[in-house]
Design a protein around this motif. Structure first.
Motif, PDB file in Angstrom:
ATOM      1  N   GLY A 755      -5.833  -5.973   1.171  1.00 14.94           N
ATOM      2  CA  GLY A 755      -6.022  -6.754  -0.035  1.00 14.94           C
ATOM      3  C   GLY A 755      -5.475  -6.029  -1.246  1.00 14.94           C
ATOM      4  N   ALA A 756      -5.384  -6.755  -2.368  1.00 14.28           N
ATOM      5  CA  ALA A 756      -4.794  -6.185  -3.574  1.00 14.28           C
ATOM      6  C   ALA A 756      -5.609  -5.022  -4.115  1.00 14.28           C
ATOM      7  CB  ALA A 756      -4.656  -7.274  -4.640  1.00 14.28           C
ATOM      8  N   ASP A 757      -6.918  -5.009  -3.845  1.00 17.17           N
ATOM      9  CA  ASP A 757      -7.759  -3.945  -4.367  1.00 17.17           C
ATOM     10  C   ASP A 757      -7.572  -2.624  -3.628  1.00 17.17           C
ATOM     11  OD1 ASP A 757      -8.775  -5.193  -2.139  1.00 17.17           O
ATOM     12  OD2 ASP A 757     -10.863  -4.811  -2.649  1.00 17.17           O
ATOM     13  N   ARG A 758      -6.856  -2.634  -2.489  1.00 14.19           N
ATOM     14  CA  ARG A 758      -6.642  -1.410  -1.712  1.00 14.19           C
ATOM     15  C   ARG A 758      -5.172  -1.234  -1.329  1.00 14.19           C
ATOM     16  NH1 ARG A 758     -11.458  -2.724   2.673  1.00 14.19           N
ATOM     17  NH2 ARG A 758     -12.999  -3.420   1.157  1.00 14.19           N
ATOM     18  N   ALA A 759      -4.287  -1.903  -2.052  1.00 13.16           N
ATOM     19  CA  ALA A 759      -2.907  -2.032  -1.584  1.00 13.16           C
ATOM     20  C   ALA A 759      -2.019  -0.840  -1.909  1.00 13.16           C
ATOM     21  CB  ALA A 759      -2.283  -3.294  -2.183  1.00 13.16           C
ATOM     22  N   GLY A 760      -2.449   0.080  -2.775  1.00 15.10           N
ATOM     23  CA  GLY A 760      -1.558   1.132  -3.238  1.00 15.10           C
ATOM     24  C   GLY A 760      -0.868   1.930  -2.152  1.00 15.10           C
ATOM     25  N   PRO A 761      -1.603   2.576  -1.227  1.00 17.90           N
ATOM     26  CA  PRO A 761      -0.942   3.396  -0.205  1.00 17.90           C
ATOM     27  C   PRO A 761       0.015   2.602   0.685  1.00 17.90           C
ATOM     28  CG  PRO A 761      -3.270   3.932  -0.352  1.00 17.90           C
ATOM     29  CD  PRO A 761      -3.068   2.710  -1.179  1.00 17.90           C
ATOM     30  N   LEU A 762      -0.353   1.383   1.058  1.00 14.38           N
ATOM     31  CA  LEU A 762       0.506   0.606   1.944  1.00 14.38           C
ATOM     32  C   LEU A 762       1.726   0.070   1.205  1.00 14.38           C
ATOM     33  CD1 LEU A 762       0.550  -0.104   4.895  1.00 14.38           C
ATOM     34  CD2 LEU A 762      -0.714  -2.182   4.399  1.00 14.38           C
ATOM     35  N   ASN A 763       1.568  -0.294  -0.070  1.00 15.31           N
ATOM     36  CA  ASN A 763       2.721  -0.763  -0.843  1.00 15.31           C
ATOM     37  C   ASN A 763       3.809   0.295  -0.911  1.00 15.31           C
ATOM     38  OD1 ASN A 763       1.899  -3.353  -1.418  1.00 15.31           O
ATOM     39  ND2 ASN A 763       0.962  -2.828  -3.389  1.00 15.31           N
ATOM     40  N   GLN A 764       3.402   1.553  -0.979  1.00 14.16           N
ATOM     41  CA  GLN A 764       4.382   2.642  -1.036  1.00 14.16           C
ATOM     42  C   GLN A 764       5.256   2.656   0.208  1.00 14.16           C
ATOM     43  OE1 GLN A 764       2.553   6.477  -1.527  1.00 14.16           O
ATOM     44  NE2 GLN A 764       4.471   7.603  -1.336  1.00 14.16           N
ATOM     45  N   ALA A 765       4.667   2.379   1.367  1.00 18.66           N
ATOM     46  CA  ALA A 765       5.431   2.375   2.617  1.00 18.66           C
ATOM     47  C   ALA A 765       6.225   1.079   2.796  1.00 18.66           C
ATOM     48  CB  ALA A 765       4.485   2.579   3.796  1.00 18.66           C
ATOM     49  N   LEU A 766       5.762  -0.024   2.206  1.00 20.57           N
ATOM     50  CA  LEU A 766       6.419  -1.318   2.384  1.00 20.57           C
ATOM     51  C   LEU A 766       7.512  -1.569   1.356  1.00 20.57           C
ATOM     52  CD1 LEU A 766       3.285  -3.546   3.110  1.00 20.57           C
ATOM     53  CD2 LEU A 766       5.034  -2.859   4.755  1.00 20.57           C
ATOM     54  N   GLU A 767       7.618  -0.722   0.361  1.00 22.26           N
ATOM     55  CA  GLU A 767       8.531  -0.971  -0.749  1.00 22.26           C
ATOM     56  C   GLU A 767       9.966  -1.138  -0.283  1.00 22.26           C
ATOM     57  OE1 GLU A 767       9.697   1.068  -5.049  1.00 22.26           O
ATOM     58  OE2 GLU A 767       8.319   2.056  -3.665  1.00 22.26           O
ATOM     59  N   GLU A 768      10.422  -0.322   0.648  1.00 17.14           N
ATOM     60  CA  GLU A 768      11.830  -0.400   1.067  1.00 17.14           C
ATOM     61  C   GLU A 768      12.133  -1.644   1.878  1.00 17.14           C
ATOM     62  OE1 GLU A 768      13.225   2.184   4.313  1.00 17.14           O
ATOM     63  OE2 GLU A 768      11.215   3.096   4.275  1.00 17.14           O
ATOM     64  N   TYR A 769      11.115  -2.378   2.290  1.00 17.86           N
ATOM     65  CA  TYR A 769      11.319  -3.619   3.044  1.00 17.86           C
ATOM     66  C   TYR A 769      11.138  -4.843   2.148  1.00 17.86           C
ATOM     67  CZ  TYR A 769      10.424  -0.160   6.657  1.00 17.86           C
ATOM     68  OH  TYR A 769      10.448   0.973   7.437  1.00 17.86           O
ATOM     69  N   ASP A 770      11.070  -4.627   0.823  1.00 16.21           N
ATOM     70  CA  ASP A 770      10.903  -5.716  -0.154  1.00 16.21           C
ATOM     71  C   ASP A 770       9.625  -6.501   0.102  1.00 16.21           C
ATOM     72  OD1 ASP A 770      13.346  -5.087  -1.427  1.00 16.21           O
ATOM     73  OD2 ASP A 770      14.450  -6.230   0.076  1.00 16.21           O
ATOM     74  N   LEU A 771       8.584  -5.783   0.408  1.00 14.03           N
ATOM     75  CA  LEU A 771       7.271  -6.376   0.672  1.00 14.03           C
ATOM     76  C   LEU A 771       6.242  -5.658  -0.183  1.00 14.03           C
ATOM     77  CD1 LEU A 771       7.007  -6.814   4.546  1.00 14.03           C
ATOM     78  CD2 LEU A 771       6.571  -8.593   2.871  1.00 14.03           C
ATOM     79  N   ARG A 772       5.257  -6.409  -0.679  1.00 17.93           N
ATOM     80  CA  ARG A 772       4.174  -5.773  -1.402  1.00 17.93           C
ATOM     81  C   ARG A 772       3.027  -6.763  -1.595  1.00 17.93           C
ATOM     82  NH1 ARG A 772       4.249  -6.462  -7.340  1.00 17.93           N
ATOM     83  NH2 ARG A 772       3.402  -4.368  -7.562  1.00 17.93           N
ATOM     84  N   VAL A 773       1.864  -6.187  -1.780  1.00 20.07           N
ATOM     85  CA  VAL A 773       0.699  -6.953  -2.215  1.00 20.07           C
ATOM     86  C   VAL A 773       0.446  -6.516  -3.649  1.00 20.07           C
ATOM     87  CG1 VAL A 773      -1.746  -7.444  -1.850  1.00 20.07           C
ATOM     88  CG2 VAL A 773      -0.242  -7.062   0.115  1.00 20.07           C
TER      89      VAL A 773
END
Length: 911
Positions: A755-773
């Motif tokens: 969820g958006a309230d816990r998305a920071g660490p995973l967004n960092q890994a998903l950034e290069e795939y043009d994905l984010r929460v």
């Protein structure tokens, strides 16, 4: 004291430092009661801080001396970081010895005596961890202490080494001996008084421990408070807090009393006079005070440095890889609770839900296959079945054993085969009872008629692990041994314990398993329950595990590494570090080392010896862990028809947002059924049921073997077909991100739920795939509005249109996701028509991102009771549809489930 007169006692600062060092050693070793490892570390550092403040040297010194002091203290404090208490004790011995080097006179002597006592205690804890015979002797001594205290107090007390307080007596004995020889003659009155004080202190502790149950019953019981709709902290009552400490933290009382006795010994004993200048020179000089003696002491110091290096290598190092490839493993499935024709070998299937649908051991052959071998079931253990076998597994034998069958088993073992007996609490079936003792007759091991119960779930932070290839490097956090509620094993020499429930108790009989009701009663075995042990019989090995949970379908995800190591060790027929000759050499080396250190009591070699011991133990453990690593491989073997990779790795290395327990008992999942009251305790527990037992069952139903990985490495991902990440709280390193990228390029599937309230660490890994929460709340510098989740929990969203109506997935708390990657597909949308679940092709693989941290946990997927309520029927179908789509490239048609009445008037958002 007149100015210039010699001191008759150490200064108060030195006494405080010495006593703080003793307390820190007991806390670091885990002797002061049941403490979670982070709390134990924090308390150890607090006591070490008192030690440093009180013992910090005064006066001006050369920069070189300050550098040596700082480096030694830093090294000692670093050793307190590992979970194993041996390192903490040895590190504190280093700190005490280095501080003693900076003092003179009686202050130097007090700190040096404390350093020697802590170092001796460290050697004892090392031997208890690496030499099973020492642990058995310590456990026997603890039982004798409990028996003596019971006879004096009139209260039953059955304890082992931990609750018997053997750790306190060992350290105080070393302190007592070093202190006594440095007091003025005549020493015998002082020896009697000090010994009487130590024994009286210990008797007082054991008496309080014996009455701990009565004390807990005497405390007032506060009535339950009604649970509000929104969580608020419950009221705090002193009686409730004290009750949680009984009896688990009563050993802290022993530490405090013994510390007070040690302070009195330092303060009021008549000390031998010390020539400050001579002692100051001697304490800084290595190795001796006269040049002619240098070569002698150098030889002695070299000897015990060598011993410190070799002892852990002899008793803990096992640089042998145990491989199951080409091994023949036979499992007995007659006369046991795992019959071949019964449900025990079933796997989870679609259409059956809940914990009971998991089956028993159906996934065990899959794990064995992923480790390179096959599991053969034998109904009668015939000579043909046992011919060429490396390992025989017997799961909870029930009923009498035919004499010829028993003879074949023991002939197989004596000829070099291995026998693994998987025990559970005793049971009666069809008029027959468990037959552990009949099978284990030639050994020194017996399965107790009890249930081993831990005060923490899955024995977390409650185990003592002996050095062995099957346990090295596997911590007792997050239930990685797969232990839940088994039985204990009565073990006598020459049997060797492997896994010990240090904090727990033995509840007689099997009622605790059958009824779920249990409590500790006076007279029951408290602490130090052997949960796994082995013994050599002839040329073979017999190993008994008192808990079958790790081998069952629902326990393999956590216990796969322990199970895989057990199978590899036993099938490999290699001698481990617990061989008799290695134990004897290790024990002799420990005794010689202690004697040499006591003979030339000097802070510099004492500090170096402790450091070398810790380094050697750490090196041996790391090498053994690396060589015994278990890496299941889900890829189809060469020469067989291509099939999907059957291994699903659930990340457990980044502080993910789910419980370690697969289920929370009697919980309901999803939307509350109409016939369940708001006050139903099962429904109230639902809000805390954040386990992933339901997710693991769904992965099994779809052909996967799910495992929880404590390390995310490329070596493991190369062998996996799916990676599941559930709201990680720790960022992914650059190496981990590269491993995931390579995993995707090979065709892997990465399912991310956050969820958006816990998305920071995973967004960092998903950034290069043009994905984010999009995170919530937004950073201060970022413009725009905070994203918002779905307005209500358990919202049904469409993912497939059927002729009868839409097929829906149930979202617990869905947040919008952003995706600009080419080829992406929206799987689910929210009420505002924003995507909340998408899939993106990456290389040969696929990323699935679901903006809901709780989408796959039990309260939104599946409950242990298997009630057929809407989320169970709909979300299990969604997972089946999703896996078929991203793995097989097929559209599996889900069944139509009519919407519940509460949602019948709402408009569903279309994908």
């Amino acid at each position: 004291m007149p100015p210039g007169s010699p001191a008759t006692a150490p200064s108060p600062r030195a006494i405080v430092a010495a006593v703080a060092g003793l307390l820190a050693a007991w806390i670091g070793a885990g002797s002061m009661g049941l403490l979670a490892h982070p709390l134990r570390h924090a308390l150890t550092w607090l006591a070490a801080a008192v030690l440093l403040v009180a013992g910090w040297p005064q006066g001006r010194r050369a920069w070189k001396e300050w550098g040596i002091l700082a480096a030694a203290i830093l090294a000692g404090l670093i050793l307190t970081v590992p979970a194993t208490g041996v390192y903490s004790v040895l590190g504190l011995a280093v700190v005490l010895a280095v501080l003693a080097r900076t003092h003179t006179g009686l202050d130097h002597r007090a700190l040096l005596i404390a350093a020697f006592a802590v170092a001796g205690f460290g050697v004892f804890r090392l031997s208890c961890t690496t030499i099973p015979t020492v642990w058995l002797v310590a456990d026997w001594l603890g039982q004798m202490l409990g028996t003596a205290a019971a006879a004096i107090s009139g209260k039953p007390l059955w304890v082992g080494a931990t609750f018997g307080g053997v750790d306190f007596l060992v350290l105080m004995t070393a302190l007592y001996g070093a202190w006594l020889v440095r007091t003025t003659p005549p020493r015998w009155p002082r020896a009697i008084y000090a010994l009487a004080a130590i024994l009286a202190a210990h008797l007082a502790y054991l008496t309080v421990l014996a009455y701990a149950g009565d004390l807990a019953d005497a405390l007032p019981v506060r009535g339950p408070t009604p649970e509000p709709q929104n969580y608020v902290p419950p009221p705090w009552f002193l009686s409730d807090a004290v009750r949680t400490l009984l009896p688990w933290n009563v050993p802290a009382l022993a530490g405090l009393i013994h510390a007070a006795v040690a302070a009195c010994m330092f303060r009021w004993a008549k000390q031998l006079p010390v020539a400050s200048c001579q002692l100051s020179v001697a304490s800084r000089q290595l190795p001796g005070t006269r040049r002619t003696d240098n070569w002698k002491l150098t030889t002695v110091h070299s000897l015990y440095f060598s011993l410190a290096l070799l002892i852990p290598a002899v008793t803990a190092l096992a640089p042998v890889r145990y491989d199951l490839s080409g091994r023949k493993i036979v499992v007995y499935d007659r006369g046991s609770r795992a019959p071949s024709e019964g449900w025990s070998w079933d796997k989870p299937v679609h259409g059956r839900y809940g914990e009971a649908s998991a089956g028993q051991y159906g996934m065990l052959p899959t794990l064995v296959g992923c480790l390179g071998s096959e599991l053969t079931r034998s109904p009668d253990l015939s000579e043909a079945d046992l011919a060429g076998a490396d390992l025989l597994i017997v799961i909870h034998p029930v009923g009498p054993w035919p004499e010829d069958r028993l003879q074949r088993v023991w002939q197989f073992v004596r000829n070099g085969g291995s026998l693994l007996v998987i025990a559970e609490p005793w049971a009666w079936e069809r008029g027959q009872t468990s037959s552990f003792d009949e099978l284990l007759g030639p050994t020194s091991m017996r399965v107790r008629f009890d249930t081993a119960i831990a005060p923490t779930g899955l024995w977390q932070h409650a185990l003592h692990l002996l050095a062995h290839p099957t346990t090295a490097g596997i911590g007792d956090q997050r239930g990685r041994f797969g232990l839940a509620q088994g039985c204990s094993i009565q073990t006598r020499w020459p049997a060797r314990p492997l896994v010990i429930g240090r904090w727990g108790w033995s509840d007689p009989g099997s009622d605790a398993v059958l009824t779920g009701q249990y409590r500790f009663d006076p007279g029951e075995r408290l602490g130090d329950l052997v949960l796994a042990a082995e013994e050599r019989v002839g040329d073979g090995t017999v190993l008994v595990v008192g808990d079958a949970t790790a081998f069952r379908n629902e326990g393999l995800s956590n216990g796969y590494e322990f199970v895989g190591r057990l199978l590899g060790y036993l099938a490999g027929h290699r001698a481990g570090p617990q061989a008799g000759w290695r134990q004897a050499l290790g024990l002799a080396g420990c005794l010689v080392l202690l004697g040499l250190v006591a003979w030339s009591l000097n802070p510099v070699p004492l500090a170096w010896t402790s450091l070398v011991l810790a380094f050697s133990l750490g090196f041996s453990t790391v090498v053994t862990t690396q060589e015994s690593k278990v890496l299941p491989d889900g890829r189809p073997p060469e020469g067989r028809p291509a099939s999907p990779n059957c291994l699903a790795c659930i990340d457990a290395s980044h502080l993910e947002s789910y419980r370690g327990d697969p289920w929370i008992e009697s919980g309901l999942a999803g939307v509350k059924p109409e016939n369940v009251s708001e006050d139903d305790p099962r429904w109230k527990r639902l809000g805390r049921d954040s386990g992933i037992g339901g997710l693991e069952l769904n992965l099994m139903r779809n052909g996967y073997l799910p495992i929880r990985i404590a390390e995310l490495t490329d070596e493991q991902l190369q062998r996996a077909g799916m990676l599941v990440s559930i709201a990680p709280a720790r960022p992914y390193s650059a190496g981990e991100q590269k491993a995931i990228k390579d995993f995707l390029s090979r065709g892997g599937i990465w399912v991310c739920m956050v969820g958006a309230d816990r998305a920071g660490p995973l967004n960092q890994a998903l950034e290069e795939y043009d994905l984010r929460v999009p995170p919530s709340p937004l950073p201060v510098a970022e413009k725009g509005y905070d994203p918002t989740p779905s307005p209500h929990e358990h919202r049904r969203r469409v993912y497939f249109n059927l002729p009868e109506g839409p097929a829906c997935a149930v979202l617990f708390s869905a947040w919008p996701v952003e995706c600009s990657a080419e080829g992406s597909e929206v799987l689910l949308r929210n009420e505002a028509n924003q995507p909340v679940a998408v899939s993106v092709p990456v290389g040969e693989g696929t990323i699935v991102l679901i903006g809901d941290s709780d989408f796959a946990i039990n309260r939104n997927l599946e409950n242990d009771a298997g009630l057929l309520i809407e989320p169970v029927r709909e979300n299990t179908a969604f997972w089946r549809w999703l896996i078929a789509r991203v793995r097989d490239g097929q559209d599996w048609v889900p069944p139509y489930v009519p919407p519940p009445k509460a949602d019948s008037d709402e408009e569903e958002a279309q994908p």
